[in-house]
Design a protein around this motif. Structure first.
Motif, short mmCIF file in Angstrom:
data_model
loop_
_atom_site.label_atom_id
_atom_site.label_comp_id
_atom_site.label_asym_id
_atom_site.label_seq_id
_atom_site.Cartn_x
_atom_site.Cartn_y
_atom_site.Cartn_z
N GLY A 36 -37.99 -31.02 22.63
CA GLY A 36 -37.03 -29.92 22.51
C GLY A 36 -37.53 -28.61 23.10
N ALA A 37 -36.62 -27.85 23.69
CA ALA A 37 -36.93 -26.51 24.21
C ALA A 37 -35.66 -25.67 24.15
N ALA A 38 -35.80 -24.41 23.80
CA ALA A 38 -34.65 -23.50 23.68
C ALA A 38 -34.95 -22.22 24.44
N GLN A 39 -33.95 -21.76 25.20
CA GLN A 39 -34.11 -20.52 25.97
C GLN A 39 -32.84 -19.69 25.90
N LEU A 40 -32.99 -18.41 25.54
CA LEU A 40 -31.85 -17.51 25.52
C LEU A 40 -31.42 -17.19 26.94
N GLU A 41 -30.13 -17.39 27.24
CA GLU A 41 -29.60 -17.09 28.57
C GLU A 41 -29.01 -15.69 28.64
N THR A 42 -28.31 -15.28 27.60
CA THR A 42 -27.81 -13.92 27.53
C THR A 42 -27.45 -13.60 26.09
N PHE A 43 -27.29 -12.31 25.83
CA PHE A 43 -27.15 -11.80 24.49
C PHE A 43 -26.05 -10.74 24.54
N VAL A 44 -24.97 -10.95 23.79
CA VAL A 44 -23.80 -10.07 23.90
C VAL A 44 -23.48 -9.43 22.56
N PRO A 45 -23.60 -8.11 22.45
CA PRO A 45 -23.20 -7.44 21.20
C PRO A 45 -21.71 -7.61 20.95
N ARG A 46 -21.34 -7.94 19.71
CA ARG A 46 -19.93 -8.11 19.35
C ARG A 46 -19.39 -6.90 18.61
N GLY A 47 -20.27 -6.09 18.06
CA GLY A 47 -19.84 -4.96 17.24
C GLY A 47 -20.01 -5.27 15.77
N ALA A 48 -20.14 -4.23 14.96
CA ALA A 48 -20.29 -4.35 13.51
C ALA A 48 -21.46 -5.25 13.14
N GLY A 49 -22.55 -5.17 13.90
CA GLY A 49 -23.75 -5.94 13.58
C GLY A 49 -23.69 -7.40 13.95
N SER A 50 -22.67 -7.82 14.68
CA SER A 50 -22.52 -9.21 15.09
C SER A 50 -22.88 -9.37 16.57
N TYR A 51 -23.54 -10.48 16.90
CA TYR A 51 -23.96 -10.73 18.27
C TYR A 51 -23.71 -12.19 18.64
N VAL A 100 -31.33 -10.16 16.64
CA VAL A 100 -30.38 -9.19 16.05
C VAL A 100 -31.14 -8.00 15.49
N PHE A 101 -32.26 -8.25 14.85
CA PHE A 101 -33.07 -7.17 14.28
C PHE A 101 -33.47 -6.18 15.38
N LEU A 102 -33.93 -6.71 16.51
CA LEU A 102 -34.32 -5.83 17.61
C LEU A 102 -33.11 -5.11 18.19
N GLY A 103 -31.98 -5.81 18.31
CA GLY A 103 -30.77 -5.18 18.82
C GLY A 103 -30.31 -4.05 17.94
N GLU A 104 -30.37 -4.24 16.62
CA GLU A 104 -29.96 -3.19 15.69
C GLU A 104 -30.95 -2.03 15.70
N ALA A 105 -32.19 -2.30 16.13
CA ALA A 105 -33.20 -1.24 16.21
C ALA A 105 -33.09 -0.44 17.50
N GLY A 106 -32.14 -0.82 18.36
CA GLY A 106 -31.92 -0.09 19.60
C GLY A 106 -32.57 -0.70 20.81
N ALA A 107 -33.25 -1.85 20.64
CA ALA A 107 -33.87 -2.55 21.76
C ALA A 107 -32.90 -3.59 22.31
N PHE A 108 -33.20 -4.11 23.51
CA PHE A 108 -32.36 -5.14 24.11
C PHE A 108 -33.16 -6.42 24.26
N PRO A 109 -32.87 -7.46 23.44
CA PRO A 109 -33.59 -8.73 23.55
C PRO A 109 -33.26 -9.41 24.87
N CYS A 110 -34.26 -9.66 25.69
CA CYS A 110 -34.02 -10.27 27.00
C CYS A 110 -34.80 -11.55 27.21
N THR A 111 -35.75 -11.86 26.34
CA THR A 111 -36.50 -13.11 26.42
C THR A 111 -36.60 -13.69 25.02
N VAL A 112 -35.97 -14.83 24.80
CA VAL A 112 -36.12 -15.55 23.54
C VAL A 112 -36.23 -17.02 23.89
N GLU A 113 -37.33 -17.64 23.55
CA GLU A 113 -37.49 -19.06 23.86
C GLU A 113 -38.39 -19.74 22.84
#
Length: 231
Positions: A36-51, A100-113
């Motif tokens: 198994g392997a998992a890689q984030l391709e993109t991350f889209v804010p939905r609003g109200a703390g949802s992504y 989500v934690f990083l996104g709510e802290a004002g950062a942009f998650p760009c690598t998650v694997e």
């Protein structure tokens, strides 16, 4: 400082990267399965703390991934596209997720694997945020995490750049989906930091934010699947 140097400074972010070891994180748990392997391709804010997080997951049957995701009530999972060796998944999350934690802290998650039972998460911290605070708060929230990298770099590209947008516009979006997505892209809804809110964008079309999100979500799923579809 000259205006030219100030512009250069403003155009830079701090990239921070952490390692994660706990199988409580779904992308780490999936990678612990044989092959198994998992890689984030993109991350889209939905609003109200949802992504919405779009992961390519290989080496694991999609049904196994969905079953694992159902063990985490904070994540709404679905298969966007199926590959010969896995699939593309959308996870709509509203809490309990490191990205989500990083996104709510004002950062942009760009690598998650996740690979071999361990995880990596990297994020861009803009100049408007205090890097040390982001790092300290993340390490406090996730005791299994270790800071592995920190460097200055240029801003990353927007969540949906021209290549992804063009892929969607040339394929099977409806006219309404195309109109909403194209306008969202043009006015900076997908920029980071975001230039316009969902409420402001919805007002442009005289629709509710909920209806706007329905159009965007449908378009985004098609867009991601088209851009990442494998032969």
């Amino acid at each position: 400082m000259s205006s030219k140097n100030a512009a250069r400074t403003a155009d830079r972010v701090t990239y921070v990267e952490f390692s994660l070891s706990s199988p409580a994180h779904p992308f780490v748990a999936v990678s612990a399965l044989d092959g198994g392997a998992a890689q984030l391709e993109t991350f889209v804010p939905r609003g109200a703390g949802s992504y919405a997080e779009y992961f390519s997951i290989t080496g694991v049957e999609p049904e196994v991934v969905l079953a694992r995701a159902h063990d985490h009530p904070s994540a709404d999972a679905r298969v966007v596209d199926r590959f010969e060796d896995g699939g593309l998944f959308e996870f709509v999350v509203d809490g309990g997720c490191p990205a989500v934690f990083l996104g709510e802290a004002g950062a942009f998650p760009c690598t998650v694997e996740g690979r071999d039972g361990s995880g990596t998460i990297g994020a861009e911290v803009p100049p408007s945020e205090d890097v040390a605070t982001v790092i300290d708060d993340f390490l406090e929230a996730y005791p299994d995490a270790d800071l592995t990298r920190k460097r200055e770099q240029s801003y990353g590209t927007p969540t949906f750049g021209p290549r992804y947008l063009q892929a969607a516009l040339e394929h099977d979006l409806t006219d309404r989906q195309r109109e909403v997505l194209e306008t969202a892209h043009d006015v900076g809804y997908y920029d980071w930091p975001r230039e316009v809110t969902a409420e402001e964008l919805a007002d442009r079309f005289d629709i509710s934010p909920a209806t706007l999100h329905q159009h965007l979500r449908a378009a985004e799923q098609k867009l991601i699947a088209l851009a990442l579809r494998r032969a």
